[in-house]
Structure formats: C-alpha cells, structure tokens
Design a protein around this motif. Sequence first.
Motif, short mmCIF file in Angstrom:
data_model
loop_
_atom_site.label_atom_id
_atom_site.label_comp_id
_atom_site.label_asym_id
_atom_site.label_seq_id
_atom_site.Cartn_x
_atom_site.Cartn_y
_atom_site.Cartn_z
N GLU A 93 0.84 -1.21 0.00
CA GLU A 93 0.00 0.00 0.00
C GLU A 93 0.87 1.25 0.00
O GLU A 93 0.61 2.21 -0.72
CB GLU A 93 -0.90 -0.01 1.24
CG GLU A 93 -1.71 1.26 1.45
CD GLU A 93 -2.89 1.38 0.51
OE1 GLU A 93 -3.22 2.52 0.12
OE2 GLU A 93 -3.48 0.34 0.14
N ARG A 94 1.92 1.22 0.78
CA ARG A 94 2.72 2.41 1.01
C ARG A 94 3.77 2.66 -0.07
O ARG A 94 4.08 3.79 -0.42
CB ARG A 94 3.40 2.28 2.37
CG ARG A 94 4.00 3.57 2.89
CD ARG A 94 4.48 3.38 4.30
NE ARG A 94 5.16 4.57 4.79
CZ ARG A 94 5.93 4.59 5.85
NH1 ARG A 94 6.12 3.49 6.53
NH2 ARG A 94 6.52 5.71 6.23
N THR A 154 -2.97 10.91 15.32
CA THR A 154 -1.87 11.53 14.57
C THR A 154 -0.55 11.39 15.33
O THR A 154 0.24 12.33 15.40
CB THR A 154 -2.17 13.01 14.31
OG1 THR A 154 -2.40 13.67 15.56
CG2 THR A 154 -3.37 13.18 13.39
N CYS A 155 -0.32 10.22 15.92
CA CYS A 155 0.93 9.99 16.66
C CYS A 155 2.12 10.22 15.72
O CYS A 155 2.12 9.78 14.58
CB CYS A 155 0.96 8.58 17.22
SG CYS A 155 -0.41 8.23 18.34
N ALA A 156 3.13 10.92 16.24
CA ALA A 156 4.24 11.37 15.40
C ALA A 156 5.07 10.25 14.82
O ALA A 156 5.72 10.42 13.79
CB ALA A 156 5.13 12.32 16.21
N PHE A 157 5.07 9.09 15.47
CA PHE A 157 5.93 7.97 15.05
C PHE A 157 5.22 6.98 14.13
O PHE A 157 5.87 6.08 13.59
CB PHE A 157 6.43 7.21 16.29
CG PHE A 157 5.31 6.78 17.20
CD1 PHE A 157 4.59 5.62 16.95
CD2 PHE A 157 4.97 7.55 18.29
CE1 PHE A 157 3.54 5.24 17.77
CE2 PHE A 157 3.92 7.18 19.13
CZ PHE A 157 3.21 6.02 18.86
N PRO A 161 -1.92 5.24 9.67
CA PRO A 161 -2.96 5.93 8.87
C PRO A 161 -2.58 6.07 7.39
O PRO A 161 -3.47 6.12 6.54
CB PRO A 161 -3.07 7.31 9.55
CG PRO A 161 -2.63 7.07 10.95
CD PRO A 161 -1.53 6.06 10.84
N LEU A 162 -1.27 6.13 7.09
CA LEU A 162 -0.84 6.21 5.69
C LEU A 162 -1.14 4.92 4.94
O LEU A 162 -1.34 4.92 3.73
CB LEU A 162 0.68 6.48 5.62
CG LEU A 162 1.19 7.75 6.31
CD1 LEU A 162 2.71 7.78 6.28
CD2 LEU A 162 0.61 8.99 5.63
N MET A 163 -1.16 3.81 5.68
CA MET A 163 -1.33 2.50 5.04
C MET A 163 -2.74 1.94 5.19
O MET A 163 -3.19 1.15 4.36
CB MET A 163 -0.33 1.50 5.65
CG MET A 163 1.13 1.89 5.43
SD MET A 163 2.31 0.73 6.18
CE MET A 163 2.26 1.19 7.90
N LEU A 192 -10.11 -8.96 20.76
CA LEU A 192 -10.59 -7.82 20.00
C LEU A 192 -9.39 -6.96 19.61
O LEU A 192 -8.60 -6.53 20.46
CB LEU A 192 -11.56 -6.98 20.83
CG LEU A 192 -12.79 -7.68 21.40
CD1 LEU A 192 -13.78 -6.65 21.95
CD2 LEU A 192 -13.47 -8.57 20.37
N ILE A 193 -9.25 -6.72 18.31
CA ILE A 193 -8.12 -5.95 17.81
C ILE A 193 -8.61 -4.84 16.88
O ILE A 193 -9.69 -4.92 16.28
CB ILE A 193 -7.10 -6.84 17.07
CG1 ILE A 193 -7.78 -7.60 15.91
CG2 ILE A 193 -6.41 -7.80 18.03
CD1 ILE A 193 -6.80 -8.32 15.00
N ALA A 194 -7.81 -3.81 16.79
CA ALA A 194 -8.04 -2.67 15.90
C ALA A 194 -6.79 -1.83 16.00
O ALA A 194 -5.94 -2.06 16.85
CB ALA A 194 -9.26 -1.86 16.34
N GLN A 195 -6.65 -0.84 15.14
CA GLN A 195 -5.55 0.10 15.36
C GLN A 195 -5.80 0.86 16.67
O GLN A 195 -4.86 1.24 17.36
CB GLN A 195 -5.44 1.09 14.20
CG GLN A 195 -5.32 0.46 12.82
CD GLN A 195 -4.15 -0.49 12.69
OE1 GLN A 195 -3.17 -0.40 13.42
NE2 GLN A 195 -4.24 -1.42 11.76
#
Length: 436
Positions: A93-94, A154-157, A161-163, A192-195
């Motif tokens: 994706e990236r 929007t965590c800096a590291f 979200p880009l992928m 249960l999982i998610a970002q």
Amino acid sequence: MKSKTLKKDKVNIITLGCSKNMVDSEVLSGQLQANEIDVVHESSKRDHNIVIVNTCGFIDKAKEESINTILDQVELKRRGKLDKVIVTGCLSERYKNNLEAEIPEVDAFYGTMELPMILKQFEADYKTELVGERLLSTPSHYAYLKISEGCNRTCAFCAIPLMRGQHVSKSMDDLVKEAEGLVKKGVKEVMLIAQELTYYGLDLYKKRMLGDLMNRLADVKGLEWIRLHYAYPHKFPLDVLDVMRERPNICNYLDMPLQHASDNMLKAMRRQITRTETEELIAAVREKVPGLCLRTTLIAGFPGETLDDIEETKLFLQKQRFDRVGIFTYSHEEGTSGFDLVDDVPAEEKERRAQEVMGVQQEISYELNQEKVGKTFKTIIDKKEAGRYLGRTEFDSVEVDNEVIIQTDKRLKIGEFVNVKITKAFDYDLEGEVTA
C-alpha cells in the motif's frame, strides 16, 4: 515441444506483521475457498503454484522482512517452482510504485483495501454474503476479531494511517454474527483488535460504543474469553471497565500502549496525554477492576529522547508495576510528523536503552509471577510441545505474554480449560500442575 499439463491452482498465503494482517489473510483465504480455489496458509509442502505475500510496513525491521520474503518467493518463481507471486498488505500500500520498479518479477501488487481486485486475479468474485467468514490460520480454539480498520490518531511515530486510512468501525450486528460463526468452528476465546479499540463506534453510532459491543459479544453462547488489545489512553471510555468487571467471560486484561512516561516525549510523540493524566487513568483502571492485568508498550529512542527521559520511564515502571511490557526501538518513518525531526539517537543506543528498560521490567515480572505460586488459575491449553502442555491464564494473551508449563501424565485436549495450581515462577513463564 513438451506440452504443459493443466493443473488446478493452489495458493499459499504468507502473512507478515500483526494480528490485523492475519485476519486479512484469513478473510482472503475464505473468499478464495468459496470460489473453489485451493488455499493454504504458510505451507511448507511446496505443492502450491501461487504465493500471496501479505506484507507489513510498520517499522524498518518489518519492511526488511517483507522485502526479503518477496525476494525469496521471486527466486522460487525464477527457478520454476512457482507460477505467480502476488504481493498485498501495508508495504505494498505504502510503496507500491517503488516495489513495482524494483521487483518487476512480482506479478501484481495490491494495497490493504483491494481484496476484490486480488480475487479478480483468479477470475473469482468477492462474495458479500461471506462477510465475517474466514479460514482460520490460528488453532481452532482462539481467533482475532478485528472490530475496525484504520486510525484517526496523529501519533508522530506512526505510519499506520498512511497504510490503513481513517478509522472505519464494523457494525455490531456484523461482529456478533462473526463471533457466533467463530464459536461454531470451535473458538472459545476472541481477542478484540483494531488500530485503536476505544474509538470504536464514533463513526457509525456517533459515540464510543466499545462497552456496548463487549456486552453484545459477552452474550454469545460458547464464547468463554473475550480479550482487549490496543486501547488508546487519551479519552479512554471508563464504562468499558464496568462491563469487564460485570461480565465473567471478559478477561480482566487490558492492553494499553502508552509509548513513553516522559512528558517531553509524550508531547513530541503527539500522544494527547500527560504523565499525570496517564497515572490517574491507571489508578482508575485498577480501582474499577481490581486484579486486572495491565499490559503496555513503549518506544525507546524517539528523536530528542534523553537519558533523563529513560530514567523517568524506569521509575515509572517501578512505580506502576505493569504485569506485561513490550518495547520497540524508534523507526524513522517517512510521511509521519516525526520524520521532520532529526533521528538523533543511534541505532545501537536505541537498542541499549530498550534493553535497560526491559531489565527493570524483567525484575518486576519475576516478582509478580512469584506472587502467583500456590494459587490456582483457570488455564486454556494451547499446545503440546516436548512432552509437556503449554497454556495461558486469562491474564496472558497469545505469543506476547506468559505461558503456563504443565507437566502431567493426564491427557489434555488442546483448547480445553483446566485448573492449574502454580508451583514455580520464572521471569516470563509459570509452571504448574492440574488440579481436580
């Protein structure tokens, strides 16, 4: 000229990275199987002619592993052992354009949301009626349940979200149906999982609905353990803890990645929470669910991190005494806000700091495990290995936490629950005997 015999395609899916990727591979497997295409997961038999590599692109080590795996499969294709190599997932994706240019031997590259297009490679159709249907690659007694996709943080590291795009929740009805289907296959535990679990429902229902979802899932007959992974601390919905305390089949276990303990680093990482707020949240969590197992994840070597920041983290661990801790070294990811900062901590120093922090946690883990000696815990049997059984308590998730080592002459079934009295404790594992 020798004529080529027509043989039916058989697909081997290789999954790299996290449990969320594993679920994607399981969904893909289910769709292929429904289209009467033979599919296996990480088979070593070499009786397949097509490989799909589901890649990870989260940090440097993961990207390197993904690329090496693709190159290995391309080499097998070059030697005539494979007909096709297809690549999907986060790395694809990236970096799709770069990968197409650098590894042209790959037959096709797809992103994280292009399952229907992958199926078209096989002249197969995406079957919407199979939503929630998966071909499990885990042992049949546990499975991951992905409740949402993407992330709005929007965590800096973080390049997720880009992928994976913005947060999209699955409906509660679909998730309950999926859980019921898993139970029919023999699943007793779902993770249960998610970002980001705690964001669940904001897009669909205009409010946080993780607690409501947990209640719905707890009503599914045959589901004995429900476990929470990847809960973001900022604006954590405390009603989740009420549900956890009240429902016996929801494990007293919470995975809450904090990433750091220093206010300087938390601000630089854009975590939207302070050290004081974090400590207040931990106190509230433990007050609402006494005896809860709290797991966290940390990052060492973020730009600007000092030795004082590391000392602060070590003192934080000694004060909070987490049951489980994992630590990553910072990876400088283009496209993130952290990439605009100078990656000023050398790789060797990042690793040294990570080991130093884990040295503190190792002692804490040993001490907490010693407190379990003489106590009896409900334990699920995961596997038999080297003549002994390996299981887990409700305070331990798959692969990342303690295992319970059980020496017994009794024949135990994989996936069954037994009561185990702990007789020995080590840094990260327990040993015990089955009680009547």
